[in-house]
Design an enzyme around this catalytic site. Structure first.
Site, mmCIF file in Angstrom:
data_model
loop_
_atom_site.group_PDB
_atom_site.id
_atom_site.type_symbol
_atom_site.label_atom_id
_atom_site.label_comp_id
_atom_site.label_asym_id
_atom_site.label_seq_id
_atom_site.Cartn_x
_atom_site.Cartn_y
_atom_site.Cartn_z
ATOM 1 N N SER A 131 -25.095 50.407 -39.035
ATOM 2 C CA SER A 131 -25.549 49.568 -37.042
ATOM 3 C C SER A 131 -24.536 50.545 -36.112
ATOM 4 C CB SER A 131 -25.821 48.631 -37.470
ATOM 5 O OG SER A 131 -26.412 48.110 -36.322
ATOM 6 N N ASP A 179 -36.847 49.104 -39.312
ATOM 7 C CA ASP A 179 -36.608 48.851 -38.218
ATOM 8 C C ASP A 179 -37.224 49.204 -37.313
ATOM 9 O OD1 ASP A 179 -34.083 48.673 -36.987
ATOM 10 O OD2 ASP A 179 -32.887 50.043 -38.310
ATOM 11 N N HIS A 194 -33.733 46.727 -41.255
ATOM 12 C CA HIS A 194 -32.257 47.081 -40.750
ATOM 13 C C HIS A 194 -31.204 46.282 -41.531
ATOM 14 C CE1 HIS A 194 -29.399 48.450 -37.734
ATOM 15 N NE2 HIS A 194 -28.666 47.121 -37.919
#
Length: 307
Positions: free
Chosen positions: A153, A251, A281
């Site tokens: 991320s 995501d 995600h």
């Protein structure tokens, strides 16, 4: 493919997000509350907390040694958390799995967080630790060849930005970049990528939450038009290290990761994009105990050339 049933069950159990402004201190406390006790963590040969004395100052790092050996390749890992969440503790299990599956010594970086530390403090810490690893290689048992950067991320943002910054500085020791569902475009224009619309609601991370969660970082001075903030805005990607870009089907940020991989290939960079179906995600951090998602670590090992 629909969202993996175990992930869907977990998301359905989550409480509604709190109303009003986000409180970073409270969110960090909630994040830390889910850390596994030490006795339940994956055992390795050694796990050591060290203070790296770097050009950016003293940076806490945690060093994971998978097995006893004379030397190791090194992977420097940057945790995710929208630049204001996450720690050496919240991502300890990710670093342990990386060390075990790749056979590399993993150096996890406890970089400074927004909003208390303004941009580019966190990025500076990450880059400085990579340089520190190269400078202190003998003491770390580095074999002098493999030096990878990886992150999930926002940590993937840092990994991409560190690789680019190193290239611009003429520091050519980084051999691989591994980006797990990276945040590469902090513009958040919903018309820019179909995945921002297709995965807007119901998959854990929601498109409407991207701006408020990243506001702590952006309000600290991070300009989303700056390629060190939004690596996809870099115009020339030639000469960057080979990349593994891992994306998740559900995501909102899926498409920017896959576009970045495509642009790397167009620039002559060896780049592999691997999409995990049924995942959302954060699956590396939260759902790597599901066998098909734990495979991301062996995929990483194979990318690093250590089968």
């Amino acid at each position: 493919m629909t969202l993996h049933p175990e992930i869907a069950t977990f998301i359905a159990s989550l409480p509604a997000p709190p109303e009003g402004p986000l409180d970073p201190v409270a969110l960090r406390a909630a994040d830390e509350a889910h850390v596994a006790p030490l006795e339940e963590r994956l055992p390795l040969h050694a796990v050591d907390d060290v203070t790296a004395k770097t050009a950016a100052g003293e940076v806490p790092v945690r060093i994971y040694t998978p097995v006893e050996a004379d030397s190791y390749g090194v992977l420097v890992y940057f945790h995710g958390g929208a630049f204001f969440l996450g720690s050496l503790e919240t991502h300890d299990h990710v670093a342990r799995s990386l060390a075990k599956e790749t056979g590399l010594k993993v150096v996890s970086v406890g970089y400074r967080l927004a909003p208390e530390a303004a941009f580019p403090a966190g990025l500076d810490d990450c880059y400085a630790v990579v340089r520190w690893v190269a400078e202190e290689g003998t003491g770390l048992g580095w074999e002098g060849a493999t030096l990878a950067v990886a992150g999930d991320s926002s940590g993937g943002t840092f990994a991409a930005a560190v690789a680019a910054r190193a290239h611009d500085d003429g520091f050519d020791r980084i051999t691989h970049q591994i980006l797990y569902y990276p945040s590469l475009d902090l513009d958040f224009d919903v018309d820019r990528y179909p995945s921002l619309r297709e995965n807007a609601v119901g998959y854990g991370l929601e498109t409407a939450g991207l701006k408020p969660f990243n506001a702590f970082y952006l309000d600290s001075g991070a300009d989303p038009t700056d390629p060190l903030v939004s690596p996809i805005k870099r115009t020339d990607l030639t000469g960057l290290p080979p990349a593994l870009v891992v994306t998740a089907e559900h995501d909102p940020m899926r498409d920017e990761g896959e576009l970045y991989g495509e642009r790397l290939r167009e620039a002559g960079v060896e780049a592999t994009v691997s999409r995990y179906e049924g995942a959302g995600h954060g699956f590396v951090q939260h759902f790597s105990w599901i066998p098909e998602y734990h495979a991301v670590f062996t995929r990483t090992r194979d990318f690093l050339g250590r089968s």
